[in-house]
Design a protein around this motif. Structure first.
Motif, PDB file in Angstrom:
ATOM      1  N   GLN A 124      -5.859   6.099  -6.059  1.00 47.25           N
ATOM      2  CA  GLN A 124      -5.044   4.883  -6.009  1.00 47.25           C
ATOM      3  C   GLN A 124      -3.638   5.203  -5.535  1.00 47.25           C
ATOM      4  O   GLN A 124      -2.977   6.081  -6.077  1.00 47.25           O
ATOM      5  N   ALA A 125      -3.199   4.490  -4.502  1.00 49.88           N
ATOM      6  CA  ALA A 125      -1.808   4.571  -4.056  1.00 49.88           C
ATOM      7  C   ALA A 125      -1.005   3.620  -4.939  1.00 49.88           C
ATOM      8  O   ALA A 125      -1.486   2.545  -5.304  1.00 49.88           O
ATOM      9  N   GLN A 126       0.195   4.034  -5.292  1.00 49.59           N
ATOM     10  CA  GLN A 126       1.045   3.193  -6.142  1.00 49.59           C
ATOM     11  C   GLN A 126       2.507   3.491  -5.849  1.00 49.59           C
ATOM     12  O   GLN A 126       2.851   4.581  -5.405  1.00 49.59           O
ATOM     13  N   ILE A 127       3.330   2.506  -6.108  1.00 49.06           N
ATOM     14  CA  ILE A 127       4.760   2.660  -5.864  1.00 49.06           C
ATOM     15  C   ILE A 127       5.519   1.980  -6.996  1.00 49.06           C
ATOM     16  O   ILE A 127       5.055   0.964  -7.526  1.00 49.06           O
ATOM     17  N   THR A 128       6.641   2.544  -7.373  1.00 46.56           N
ATOM     18  CA  THR A 128       7.472   1.951  -8.416  1.00 46.56           C
ATOM     19  C   THR A 128       8.623   1.201  -7.770  1.00 46.56           C
ATOM     20  O   THR A 128       9.358   1.755  -6.954  1.00 46.56           O
ATOM     21  N   THR A 129       8.752  -0.061  -8.130  1.00 46.14           N
ATOM     22  CA  THR A 129       9.844  -0.892  -7.640  1.00 46.14           C
ATOM     23  C   THR A 129      10.519  -1.547  -8.836  1.00 46.14           C
ATOM     24  O   THR A 129       9.860  -2.222  -9.623  1.00 46.14           O
ATOM     25  N   GLY A 131      11.421  -0.319 -11.576  1.00 45.06           N
ATOM     26  CA  GLY A 131      10.826   0.129 -12.830  1.00 45.06           C
ATOM     27  C   GLY A 131       9.399  -0.319 -13.051  1.00 45.06           C
ATOM     28  O   GLY A 131       8.769   0.063 -14.024  1.00 45.06           O
ATOM     29  N   GLU A 132       8.865  -1.132 -12.142  1.00 46.02           N
ATOM     30  CA  GLU A 132       7.496  -1.631 -12.269  1.00 46.02           C
ATOM     31  C   GLU A 132       6.574  -0.884 -11.323  1.00 46.02           C
ATOM     32  O   GLU A 132       6.844  -0.773 -10.130  1.00 46.02           O
ATOM     33  N   LEU A 133       5.452  -0.406 -11.847  1.00 37.85           N
ATOM     34  CA  LEU A 133       4.458   0.297 -11.038  1.00 37.85           C
ATOM     35  C   LEU A 133       3.549  -0.726 -10.365  1.00 37.85           C
ATOM     36  O   LEU A 133       2.957  -1.574 -11.023  1.00 37.85           O
ATOM     37  N   THR A 134       3.445  -0.652  -9.046  1.00 39.96           N
ATOM     38  CA  THR A 134       2.622  -1.582  -8.280  1.00 39.96           C
ATOM     39  C   THR A 134       1.500  -0.821  -7.586  1.00 39.96           C
ATOM     40  O   THR A 134       1.771   0.086  -6.791  1.00 39.96           O
ATOM     41  N   PRO A 135       0.223  -1.164  -7.866  1.00 41.09           N
ATOM     42  CA  PRO A 135      -0.878  -0.521  -7.150  1.00 41.09           C
ATOM     43  C   PRO A 135      -0.922  -1.008  -5.701  1.00 41.09           C
ATOM     44  O   PRO A 135      -0.660  -2.169  -5.417  1.00 41.09           O
ATOM     45  N   LEU A 136      -1.261  -0.092  -4.790  1.00 39.87           N
ATOM     46  CA  LEU A 136      -1.302  -0.411  -3.361  1.00 39.87           C
ATOM     47  C   LEU A 136      -2.716  -0.355  -2.789  1.00 39.87           C
ATOM     48  O   LEU A 136      -2.901  -0.499  -1.595  1.00 39.87           O
ATOM     49  N   GLY A 137      -3.677  -0.096  -3.647  1.00 41.95           N
ATOM     50  CA  GLY A 137      -5.065  -0.013  -3.185  1.00 41.95           C
ATOM     51  C   GLY A 137      -5.690   1.314  -3.546  1.00 41.95           C
ATOM     52  O   GLY A 137      -4.996   2.282  -3.850  1.00 41.95           O
ATOM     53  N   THR A 138      -7.015   1.331  -3.503  1.00 37.35           N
ATOM     54  CA  THR A 138      -7.779   2.540  -3.808  1.00 37.35           C
ATOM     55  C   THR A 138      -8.436   3.041  -2.526  1.00 37.35           C
ATOM     56  O   THR A 138      -8.989   2.255  -1.752  1.00 37.35           O
ATOM     57  N   PHE A 139      -8.369   4.360  -2.337  1.00 35.83           N
ATOM     58  CA  PHE A 139      -8.850   4.981  -1.104  1.00 35.83           C
ATOM     59  C   PHE A 139      -9.818   6.111  -1.447  1.00 35.83           C
ATOM     60  O   PHE A 139      -9.795   6.651  -2.554  1.00 35.83           O
ATOM     61  N   SER A 140     -10.641   6.500  -0.491  1.00 35.14           N
ATOM     62  CA  SER A 140     -11.645   7.537  -0.750  1.00 35.14           C
ATOM     63  C   SER A 140     -11.040   8.935  -0.798  1.00 35.14           C
ATOM     64  O   SER A 140     -11.604   9.843  -1.411  1.00 35.14           O
ATOM     65  N   THR A 141      -9.878   9.129  -0.151  1.00 39.15           N
ATOM     66  CA  THR A 141      -9.215  10.440  -0.208  1.00 39.15           C
ATOM     67  C   THR A 141      -7.764  10.288  -0.661  1.00 39.15           C
ATOM     68  O   THR A 141      -7.145   9.238  -0.449  1.00 39.15           O
ATOM     69  N   ASN A 143      -5.314  11.839   0.669  1.00 43.21           N
ATOM     70  CA  ASN A 143      -4.507  11.782   1.881  1.00 43.21           C
ATOM     71  C   ASN A 143      -4.356  10.346   2.393  1.00 43.21           C
ATOM     72  O   ASN A 143      -3.272   9.925   2.788  1.00 43.21           O
ATOM     73  N   GLU A 144      -5.449   9.577   2.380  1.00 40.32           N
ATOM     74  CA  GLU A 144      -5.389   8.166   2.807  1.00 40.32           C
ATOM     75  C   GLU A 144      -4.466   7.366   1.883  1.00 40.32           C
ATOM     76  O   GLU A 144      -3.670   6.543   2.351  1.00 40.32           O
ATOM     77  N   ALA A 145      -4.598   7.606   0.590  1.00 39.58           N
ATOM     78  CA  ALA A 145      -3.751   6.907  -0.378  1.00 39.58           C
ATOM     79  C   ALA A 145      -2.285   7.273  -0.162  1.00 39.58           C
ATOM     80  O   ALA A 145      -1.395   6.419  -0.224  1.00 39.58           O
ATOM     81  N   HIS A 146      -2.034   8.543   0.116  1.00 43.05           N
ATOM     82  CA  HIS A 146      -0.656   8.997   0.345  1.00 43.05           C
ATOM     83  C   HIS A 146      -0.065   8.354   1.602  1.00 43.05           C
ATOM     84  O   HIS A 146       1.111   7.981   1.621  1.00 43.05           O
ATOM     85  N   LYS A 147      -0.878   8.184   2.640  1.00 38.88           N
ATOM     86  CA  LYS A 147      -0.392   7.523   3.866  1.00 38.88           C
ATOM     87  C   LYS A 147       0.043   6.090   3.560  1.00 38.88           C
ATOM     88  O   LYS A 147       1.044   5.619   4.093  1.00 38.88           O
ATOM     89  N   LYS A 148      -0.717   5.409   2.720  1.00 35.40           N
ATOM     90  CA  LYS A 148      -0.337   4.049   2.325  1.00 35.40           C
ATOM     91  C   LYS A 148       0.993   4.090   1.567  1.00 35.40           C
ATOM     92  O   LYS A 148       1.878   3.274   1.802  1.00 35.40           O
ATOM     93  N   TRP A 149       1.125   5.046   0.648  1.00 36.74           N
ATOM     94  CA  TRP A 149       2.376   5.199  -0.098  1.00 36.74           C
ATOM     95  C   TRP A 149       3.541   5.468   0.846  1.00 36.74           C
ATOM     96  O   TRP A 149       4.623   4.893   0.693  1.00 36.74           O
ATOM     97  N   GLN A 150       3.345   6.357   1.840  1.00 34.43           N
ATOM     98  CA  GLN A 150       4.411   6.677   2.791  1.00 34.43           C
ATOM     99  C   GLN A 150       4.895   5.411   3.513  1.00 34.43           C
ATOM    100  O   GLN A 150       6.103   5.187   3.630  1.00 34.43           O
ATOM    101  N   ALA A 151       3.954   4.607   3.986  1.00 39.20           N
ATOM    102  CA  ALA A 151       4.319   3.378   4.701  1.00 39.20           C
ATOM    103  C   ALA A 151       5.101   2.430   3.787  1.00 39.20           C
ATOM    104  O   ALA A 151       6.116   1.847   4.195  1.00 39.20           O
TER     105      ALA A 151
END
Length: 194
Positions: A124-129, A131-141, A143-151
């Motif tokens: 699961q990609a996630q980002i804190t905004t 103070g709140e943790l927001t999920p960005l989606g679930t990925f099979s790897t 690395n894919e989740a990290h790319k979503k986080w980077q964007a």
């Protein structure tokens, strides 16, 4: 002349009026910085140090009085400085709004990727905004989740640049982080916040 007792065996308070109302916040900021780095109680600060200059309270106070912004936090992770990302110093620190400080907070992570955690279905990609943790989606790897986080991190930083556009030094540092993340994306590399 009697030698002064060192704080955490490294630092010296060379001023006698630390309880004076004017210096109370400055002393607390200095002492808390030392505590994070040298008390041995904070695992996230094991290899982080304070520059020699700031091991003397009067030197830190001089910098503090010029740079302090009320309600802001002392931060050493946002300013990009060649090889000095593990040190508190005048060159690597600035005072930032708590919202900005939280944007660069690193949580312990077993995946090795910022913004990625393992869940039952994958990564699961996630980002804190704010103070709140927001999920960005679930990925099979991871690395894919990290790319979503980077964007998403780039978008988040750009919003901060717009919000704090009058704070030139901060915005320059934030722009530097956008460039780093963009370069990491192009090179298919992991972004580490620190």
């Amino acid at each position: 002349m009697e030698s002064q007792k060192k704080i955490y065996d490294v630092a010296v308070n060379d001023l006698k009026y630390t309880n004076h109302i004017k210096n109370k916040e400055a002393y607390s900021c200095w002492h808390n910085m030392l505590k994070r780095c040298y008390s041995g109680k904070n695992k996230n600060y094991e290899n982080i140090t304070v520059c020699t200059e700031w091991l003397t309270y009067s030197s830190f106070l001089e910098w503090y009085e010029v740079n302090y912004i009320p309600q802001y936090h002392l931060d050493k992770d946002i300013v990009l400085s060649e090889g000095n990302d593990r040190i508190y110093s005048p060159e690597t620190c600035l005072f930032v709004h708590p919202k900005v400080n939280q944007t660069f907070r690193v949580r312990d992570n077993v995946t090795g990727f910022c913004g990625v955690r393992i869940n039952g279905k994958g990564f699961q990609a996630q980002i804190t905004t704010n103070g709140e943790l927001t999920p960005l989606g679930t990925f099979s790897t991871a690395n894919e989740a990290h790319k979503k986080w980077q964007a998403e991190k780039i978008l988040q930083i750009r919003k901060l640049i717009e919000e704090f556009k009058t704070e030139t030094e901060l915005c320059e540092a934030l722009e530097g982080w956008v460039k780093i993340i963009e370069q990491d994306i192009k090179a298919n590399q992991i972004t580490k916040l620190h």
